[in-house]
Scaffold this motif. Structure first.
Motif, PDB file in Angstrom:
ATOM      1  N   TYR A 131      42.430  46.443  30.179  1.00 25.41           N
ATOM      2  CA  TYR A 131      43.202  48.545  29.966  1.00 25.41           C
ATOM      3  C   TYR A 131      42.665  48.880  28.766  1.00 25.41           C
ATOM      4  N   ALA A 132      42.020  50.275  28.721  1.00 24.55           N
ATOM      5  CA  ALA A 132      42.378  51.061  27.510  1.00 24.55           C
ATOM      6  C   ALA A 132      42.002  52.817  27.757  1.00 24.55           C
ATOM      7  N   VAL A 133      41.764  53.004  27.396  1.00 27.51           N
ATOM      8  CA  VAL A 133      42.369  54.775  27.045  1.00 27.51           C
ATOM      9  C   VAL A 133      41.512  55.272  25.670  1.00 27.51           C
ATOM     10  N   VAL A 134      40.848  56.689  25.769  1.00 30.34           N
ATOM     11  CA  VAL A 134      39.535  56.978  25.239  1.00 30.34           C
ATOM     12  C   VAL A 134      40.102  58.768  25.191  1.00 30.34           C
ATOM     13  N   HIS A 135      40.237  59.180  24.705  1.00 27.40           N
ATOM     14  CA  HIS A 135      40.923  60.364  25.092  1.00 27.40           C
ATOM     15  C   HIS A 135      39.366  61.900  24.735  1.00 27.40           C
ATOM     16  N   ASP A 136      39.530  62.159  25.915  1.00 27.92           N
ATOM     17  CA  ASP A 136      37.783  63.474  26.326  1.00 27.92           C
ATOM     18  C   ASP A 136      37.807  64.188  25.224  1.00 27.92           C
ATOM     19  N   PRO A 137      37.226  65.892  25.193  1.00 22.57           N
ATOM     20  CA  PRO A 137      37.157  66.437  23.981  1.00 22.57           C
ATOM     21  C   PRO A 137      38.400  67.120  23.520  1.00 22.57           C
ATOM     22  N   ASP A 138      38.953  67.311  25.082  1.00 23.88           N
ATOM     23  CA  ASP A 138      40.117  68.332  24.410  1.00 23.88           C
ATOM     24  C   ASP A 138      41.674  67.239  24.508  1.00 23.88           C
ATOM     25  N   GLY A 139      41.334  66.261  24.284  1.00 21.31           N
ATOM     26  CA  GLY A 139      42.330  65.365  24.101  1.00 21.31           C
ATOM     27  C   GLY A 139      43.272  64.799  25.314  1.00 21.31           C
ATOM     28  N   ASN A 140      42.618  65.117  26.524  1.00 23.43           N
ATOM     29  CA  ASN A 140      42.795  64.500  28.138  1.00 23.43           C
ATOM     30  C   ASN A 140      42.748  63.235  27.710  1.00 23.43           C
ATOM     31  N   GLY A 141      43.620  61.996  27.770  1.00 22.92           N
ATOM     32  CA  GLY A 141      43.251  60.673  28.276  1.00 22.92           C
ATOM     33  C   GLY A 141      42.534  60.397  29.150  1.00 22.92           C
ATOM     34  N   VAL A 142      41.620  59.666  29.170  1.00 20.45           N
ATOM     35  CA  VAL A 142      40.897  58.235  30.193  1.00 20.45           C
ATOM     36  C   VAL A 142      40.684  57.211  30.267  1.00 20.45           C
ATOM     37  N   ASP A 143      42.124  56.785  31.018  1.00 28.01           N
ATOM     38  CA  ASP A 143      42.262  55.550  31.524  1.00 28.01           C
ATOM     39  C   ASP A 143      41.085  54.830  31.998  1.00 28.01           C
ATOM     40  N   LEU A 144      40.535  53.287  31.798  1.00 25.37           N
ATOM     41  CA  LEU A 144      39.251  52.605  32.127  1.00 25.37           C
ATOM     42  C   LEU A 144      40.251  51.504  32.768  1.00 25.37           C
ATOM     43  N   PHE A 145      40.320  51.157  33.307  1.00 31.07           N
ATOM     44  CA  PHE A 145      40.493  49.622  33.524  1.00 31.07           C
ATOM     45  C   PHE A 145      40.102  48.309  34.656  1.00 31.07           C
ATOM     46  N   ALA A 146      40.496  47.218  34.668  1.00 31.76           N
ATOM     47  CA  ALA A 146      39.734  46.250  35.695  1.00 31.76           C
ATOM     48  C   ALA A 146      40.511  45.587  35.546  1.00 31.76           C
ATOM     49  N   PRO A 147      40.514  44.894  37.166  1.00 34.39           N
ATOM     50  CA  PRO A 147      41.666  43.494  37.506  1.00 34.39           C
ATOM     51  C   PRO A 147      40.620  42.058  36.678  1.00 34.39           C
ATOM     52  N   LEU A 148      42.010  41.641  36.399  1.00 35.24           N
ATOM     53  CA  LEU A 148      41.113  40.305  34.768  1.00 35.24           C
ATOM     54  C   LEU A 148      41.271  39.928  36.306  1.00 35.24           C
ATOM     55  N   PRO A 149      40.677  38.388  36.250  1.00 33.52           N
ATOM     56  CA  PRO A 149      40.277  36.826  36.791  1.00 33.52           C
ATOM     57  C   PRO A 149      41.355  37.081  36.378  1.00 33.52           C
ATOM     58  N   ALA A 150      41.229  35.385  38.277  1.00 27.07           N
ATOM     59  CA  ALA A 150      42.544  34.758  38.572  1.00 27.07           C
ATOM     60  C   ALA A 150      42.485  33.942  37.899  1.00 27.07           C
ATOM     61  N   GLN A 151      43.942  33.398  37.623  1.00 20.84           N
ATOM     62  CA  GLN A 151      44.549  32.193  36.761  1.00 20.84           C
ATOM     63  C   GLN A 151      43.939  31.367  37.367  1.00 20.84           C
TER      64      GLN A 151
END
Length: 133
Positions: A113-133
């Protein structure tokens, strides 16, 4: 008849910067959108991402003011194909000068999981499932 979810709208201060940011994330804005006061990209399932410059909103809502403060009031969540893609997209956006709010990390709920802001400060969450342990 009942209302149905149709679009996500964001007010932007710089259309060209916002269109460029969202194009980096795969949103298909038409050619020339960066020069328009209103732009739309179609999303899967028939939804749309709509961007309006502040002047457009003020044209029909004269009392509108941009949100104040540094906290994001809206966010979009984008699923990546893998944890490595979360890292790569985050780094690409930060390297391009966008604000990285949360560096990629392995969240307790089983996602990279990560969060980056667009040029106006809106959050864009980036995510992907982790591999099963």
């Amino acid at each position: 008849m009942s209302p149905r979810f149709d679009a996500i709208g964001l007010v932007v201060s710089d259309m060209a910067a916002s269109v460029a940011f969202y194009r980096r994330l795969g949103f298909a804005f038409p050619e020339g959108a960066e020069k328009l006061p209103h732009a739309e990209a179609e999303l899967p399932g028939g939804l749309r991402l709509m961007l309006d410059v502040e002047e457009t909103v003020k044209s029909f809502h004269p009392g509108w003011q941009p949100p104040s403060g540094t906290a994001s009031r809206a966010s979009l969540a984008l699923r990546c194909d893998s944890p490595a893609e979360v890292d790569a997209v985050y780094e690409e956006l930060v390297d391009a000068g966008h604000h990285g709010e949360l560096k990629p990390w392995d969240a307790v709920w089983g996602q990279r999981y990560a969060v980056v802001h667009d040029p106006d400060g809106n959050g864009v969450d980036l995510f992907a499932p982790l591999p099963a342990q």
